[in-house]
Enzyme design. Structure first.
Site, short mmCIF file in Angstrom:
data_model
loop_
_atom_site.label_atom_id
_atom_site.label_comp_id
_atom_site.label_asym_id
_atom_site.label_seq_id
_atom_site.Cartn_x
_atom_site.Cartn_y
_atom_site.Cartn_z
N CYS A 2 0.85 -1.20 0.00
CA CYS A 2 0.00 0.00 0.00
C CYS A 2 0.88 1.25 0.00
O CYS A 2 1.98 1.26 0.52
CB CYS A 2 -0.94 0.11 1.18
SG CYS A 2 -2.00 -1.32 1.36
N ARG A 27 3.15 0.57 -5.53
CA ARG A 27 3.06 -0.16 -4.25
C ARG A 27 1.78 -0.97 -4.10
O ARG A 27 1.64 -1.78 -3.19
CB ARG A 27 3.16 0.83 -3.09
CG ARG A 27 4.47 1.59 -3.04
CD ARG A 27 4.46 2.57 -1.91
NE ARG A 27 4.45 1.91 -0.63
CZ ARG A 27 5.53 1.56 0.05
NH1 ARG A 27 6.72 1.81 -0.45
NH2 ARG A 27 5.43 0.97 1.21
N TRP A 73 -2.89 -2.44 -1.72
CA TRP A 73 -2.62 -3.81 -2.13
C TRP A 73 -3.29 -4.67 -1.08
O TRP A 73 -2.90 -4.67 0.09
CB TRP A 73 -1.12 -4.07 -2.17
CG TRP A 73 -0.78 -5.42 -2.74
CD1 TRP A 73 -0.69 -5.75 -4.06
CD2 TRP A 73 -0.50 -6.61 -2.00
NE1 TRP A 73 -0.37 -7.08 -4.18
CE2 TRP A 73 -0.25 -7.64 -2.94
CE3 TRP A 73 -0.44 -6.92 -0.65
CZ2 TRP A 73 0.06 -8.93 -2.57
CZ3 TRP A 73 -0.13 -8.22 -0.27
CH2 TRP A 73 0.12 -9.22 -1.24
N ASN A 99 -0.97 1.54 6.12
CA ASN A 99 -0.12 0.61 5.36
C ASN A 99 0.48 -0.36 6.36
O ASN A 99 1.13 0.08 7.31
CB ASN A 99 0.97 1.41 4.64
CG ASN A 99 2.08 0.54 4.06
OD1 ASN A 99 3.20 0.99 3.89
ND2 ASN A 99 1.79 -0.70 3.74
N GLY A 100 0.24 -1.65 6.18
CA GLY A 100 0.79 -2.64 7.12
C GLY A 100 -0.27 -3.66 7.48
O GLY A 100 -1.29 -3.77 6.80
N GLU A 484 15.84 -16.12 -12.96
CA GLU A 484 15.38 -14.72 -13.00
C GLU A 484 14.62 -14.44 -14.30
O GLU A 484 13.60 -13.74 -14.30
CB GLU A 484 16.59 -13.79 -12.84
CG GLU A 484 16.31 -12.30 -13.01
CD GLU A 484 15.31 -11.71 -12.02
OE1 GLU A 484 14.89 -12.39 -11.07
OE2 GLU A 484 14.92 -10.55 -12.23
N LYS A 488 10.75 -13.12 -14.48
CA LYS A 488 10.33 -11.92 -15.22
C LYS A 488 9.16 -12.26 -16.14
O LYS A 488 8.20 -11.50 -16.25
CB LYS A 488 11.48 -11.35 -16.07
CG LYS A 488 12.58 -10.64 -15.36
CD LYS A 488 12.24 -9.30 -14.77
CE LYS A 488 11.72 -9.43 -13.37
NZ LYS A 488 12.64 -9.38 -12.28
N GLU A 491 5.85 -12.77 -14.22
CA GLU A 491 5.30 -11.53 -13.66
C GLU A 491 4.64 -10.67 -14.72
O GLU A 491 3.59 -10.08 -14.49
CB GLU A 491 6.44 -10.67 -13.08
CG GLU A 491 7.04 -11.16 -11.81
CD GLU A 491 8.17 -10.22 -11.40
OE1 GLU A 491 7.99 -9.50 -10.42
OE2 GLU A 491 9.22 -10.21 -12.06
N HIS A 507 16.13 -35.02 -15.45
CA HIS A 507 15.57 -35.68 -14.26
C HIS A 507 14.09 -35.34 -14.06
O HIS A 507 13.57 -35.52 -12.98
CB HIS A 507 16.39 -35.31 -13.02
CG HIS A 507 17.81 -35.71 -13.14
ND1 HIS A 507 18.23 -37.03 -13.02
CD2 HIS A 507 18.93 -35.00 -13.45
CE1 HIS A 507 19.54 -37.09 -13.21
NE2 HIS A 507 19.98 -35.87 -13.49
N LYS A 606 5.17 -3.45 -5.61
CA LYS A 606 6.63 -3.29 -5.68
C LYS A 606 7.34 -3.71 -4.40
O LYS A 606 8.30 -4.45 -4.44
CB LYS A 606 6.93 -1.83 -6.01
CG LYS A 606 8.40 -1.54 -6.19
CD LYS A 606 8.88 -2.08 -7.49
CE LYS A 606 10.38 -1.92 -7.67
NZ LYS A 606 10.89 -2.90 -8.63
#
Ligand code: F6R
Length: 611
Positions: A2, A27, A73, A99-100, A484, A488, A491, A507, A606
């Site tokens: 948030c 955010r 968020w 926020n939290g 990575e 990407k 996302e 395997h 983010k």
């Protein structure tokens, strides 16, 4: 998660807050809302991105010199208009943004329900707000006192900002575990989760610490602790330009940030890579060099992309420094009972410096006596403040939700740290040390070369954007690059992708291979090259759609596939910094061709300031 923003001063608050929310949207973007005071408290809030809120208020008169804003968020309660912040207390007197996470919200809620409180939303925020309201109601006290009493009962993390109808010239804010910065203007104050909504008005800021309370009017800032003792605000000068947080002509922040990498890598090296004196100058490393070079073990703690940077660093540090390295997901480390011995050093790697799991994992390690060395991008962030020592990555503000330039800056910094320790420990020969310094020095121009011709990447993106799944493979230093690259793609394009060590493919994952599955190899020339070529042949034999990132001019791969992306030759230790660039671009162009909002991928935010 948030984003929060607040204003009190001589300007119309609504436009200032709306602009601030747009800057903080990275955010969270499940809903947004603003409260102002125009005779009474007025709240405007809407599910969806900030643009939805902006459309909703078009044509309305929004007259107020004070206000609070929030972009959400979702944690407690689905994203909808009702759960959007700000919330209004039962009495209608106070509006609040948060926020939290309030961990003990259920017991507080139970208390309030038994007193007849009725809740409109499913949020923990409305519980805390009415808890404050209840204290105010039952005691003859000020709002400030009620907030202090309430916060002493709260378990969890928060930044809260309150707007009081009875004192419409004053904002009250408090923090614990989530970020809050106050911008000091002339006759005005700004509050925000980070400096981005503030920077165009003032460069003077105060970072609020945990358990501090701020009482803010247009011309006054009072800081107190929860014991009601005054604290002198420490005013700092922001080292940030407005241009750094704007798109600068690019379609998306992500693309801008990918293209910024020659400069951010250069900035990261500047003043540290001392070719003339064949040295690395890093104050934070130098001042703790004895502890670092004599470490029995290095534990790298991080999440997501930063964890991938940690994995590459593991390979580099073990190779150059001969110190055992473990790389831990912060979210796992914090809950198990890890063994930390005297002489162990923790590297905490984080772009935002606010990731809740990393922050708590650090606290756990600190309790056991570990030395914490932070590798952080955001200056003044929580992790940078709880670390004993550290270094900044200097990538500048990263707004795109998918991390790009912060990752390459982390790799550059971690490589320099490894080189410095290896030099001091004499675990590297002088020749090899100098060779790697020169290699690092060439990285900005090599990245520029990759970015100067991306036609092959665009062509591959066009061919593969309808795929349902991707496999990314690499060995050695390129294995974490494969991880990575896959992250990407997931996302940004919502295509399932898996990163795997190329040799492990047989395997299990090889069962997935058919003519529909793009299999991307990170196959630049290194010690494993011949082995990787064999792995590529195995894919070809099973008719997989082979794509490869290869070293320019490498003849051995030409017959294997037409879908080649060439990067300049580099030492294998340095190569990951180059090899990830095409993978960032590939996911960007696939995401764009699927019509997705690449700067704000669904469900993500983010900085993950909740566990
Ligand atoms: C991926 C991404 C996330 C972050 C992770 C850790 O593109 O951005 O995986 O890397 O949330 O964040 P920081 O580095 O801020 O601790």
């Amino acid at each position: 998660m948030c984003g929060i923003v607040a204003y009190v001063g001589y300007r119309q608050a609504f436009p200032v807050l709306l602009k601030g929310l747009k800057r903080l949207e990275y955010r969270g973007y499940d809903s947004s809302g603003i409260a102002i005071v125009h005779k009474n408290i007025e709240i405007h809030k809407k599910k969806g991105k900030v643009a939805e809120l902006e459309n909703m208020v078009k044509g309305k008169i929004l007259n107020s010199l004070i206000g609070i804003g929030h972009t959400r968020w979702a944690t407690h309660g689905e994203p909808n208009d009702t759960n959007a912040h700000p919330h209004l207390s039962k009495s209608g007197r106070i509006a609040m943004i948060h926020n939290g996470i309030i961990e003990n919200y259920a017991s507080l809620k139970q208390e309030l329900l038994s007193k007849g409180y009725v809740f409109k939303s499913e949020t923990d925020t409305e519980v805390l707000l009415n808890f404050i309201d209840d204290i105010l109601d039952n005691n003859n006290c000020s709002l400030e006192e009620a907030v202090c009493v309430a916060l002493k009962r709260v378990v969890g993390a928060y930044v809260i900002v309150l707007l009081d109808e009875e004192n419409p010239d004053t904002l009250i804010a408090a923090r614990k575990g989530s970020p809050l910065v106050i911008g000091i203007g002339k006759g005005e104050h700004f509050l925000a989760s980070d400096a981005s909504p503030i920077i165009e008005y003032t460069k003077e800021v105060v970072y609020i610490n945990d358990y501090e309370l701020a009482i803010i009017k247009s011309d006054e800032l009072i800081l107190k602790n929860l014991g009601n003792e005054k604290i002198t605000p420490f005013v700092q000068q922001l080292d940030l330009e407005l241009s750094a947080i704007e798109k600068g002509g690019y379609d998306h922040f992500m693309l801008k940030e990918i293209y910024e990498q020659p400069k951010t890598i250069y900035d990261c090296l500047r003043g540290r890579l001392d070719i003339a004196h064949e040295d690395i100058i890093m104050g934070g490393v130098q001042s703790h060099i004895e502890q670092l070079k004599n470490a029995n073990r290095l534990i790298i703690i991080a999440c997501g992309t930063s964890w991938h940077a940690g994995l590459i660093a593991e390979y580099i540090i073990e190779e150059l420094c001969r110190i055992p390295v473990e790389v831990e997901y912060a979210s796992e480390f914090r809950y198990r009972n890890p063994i930390i011995n005297k002489g162990d050093v923790i590297f905490a790697v984080s772009q935002s410096g606010e990731t809740a799991d990393t922050l708590v994992a650090i606290e756990r390690a600190k309790e056991q006596g570990a030395m914490i060395f932070g590798i952080i991008n955001v200056v003044g962030s929580s992790i940078s403040r709880v670390s004993h020592a550290g270094t900044y990555t200097h990538a500048g503000p990263e707004i795109g939700v998918a991390s790009t330039k912060a990752f390459t800056a982390q790799l550059v910094v971690l490589t320099m740290i490894a080189l410095k320790i290896a030099k001091e420990k004499q675990s590297i020969s002088h020749g090899r040390f100098v060779e790697l310094l020169h290699e690092l020095n060439t990285v900005p121009s090599k990245v520029e070369k990759i970015l100067s011709d991306i036609s092959s990447i665009k062509a591959i993106a066009a061919k593969t954007s309808n795929a349902n799944s991707f496999l990314y493979l690499g060995r050695g230093y390129n294995f974490p690059v494969a991880l990575e690259g896959a992250l990407k793609l997931k996302e940004i394009s919502y295509i399932h992708a898996e990163g795997y060590p190329a040799a492990e493919m047989k395997h299990g994952p090889i069962a997935l291979v058919d003519e529909n599955l793009p299999v991307l190899f990170v196959a630049t020339k290194d010690a494993y090259h011949e082995k990787v070529i064999s792995n590529m042949q195995e894919i070809n034999a099973r008719k997989g759609r082979l794509i490869a990132v290869v070293t320019a001019g490498d003849q051995s791969v030409i017959s294997l596939t037409k879908d080649l992306i060439q990067v300049p030759a580099a030492d294998e230790i340095i190569a990951p910094i180059l090899n990830i660039i095409p993978l960032q671009l590939l996911s960007y162009y696939i995401g764009v061709s699927r019509g997705l909002d690449v700067d704000r991928p669904r469900n993500l935010a983010k900085s993950v300031t909740v566990e």
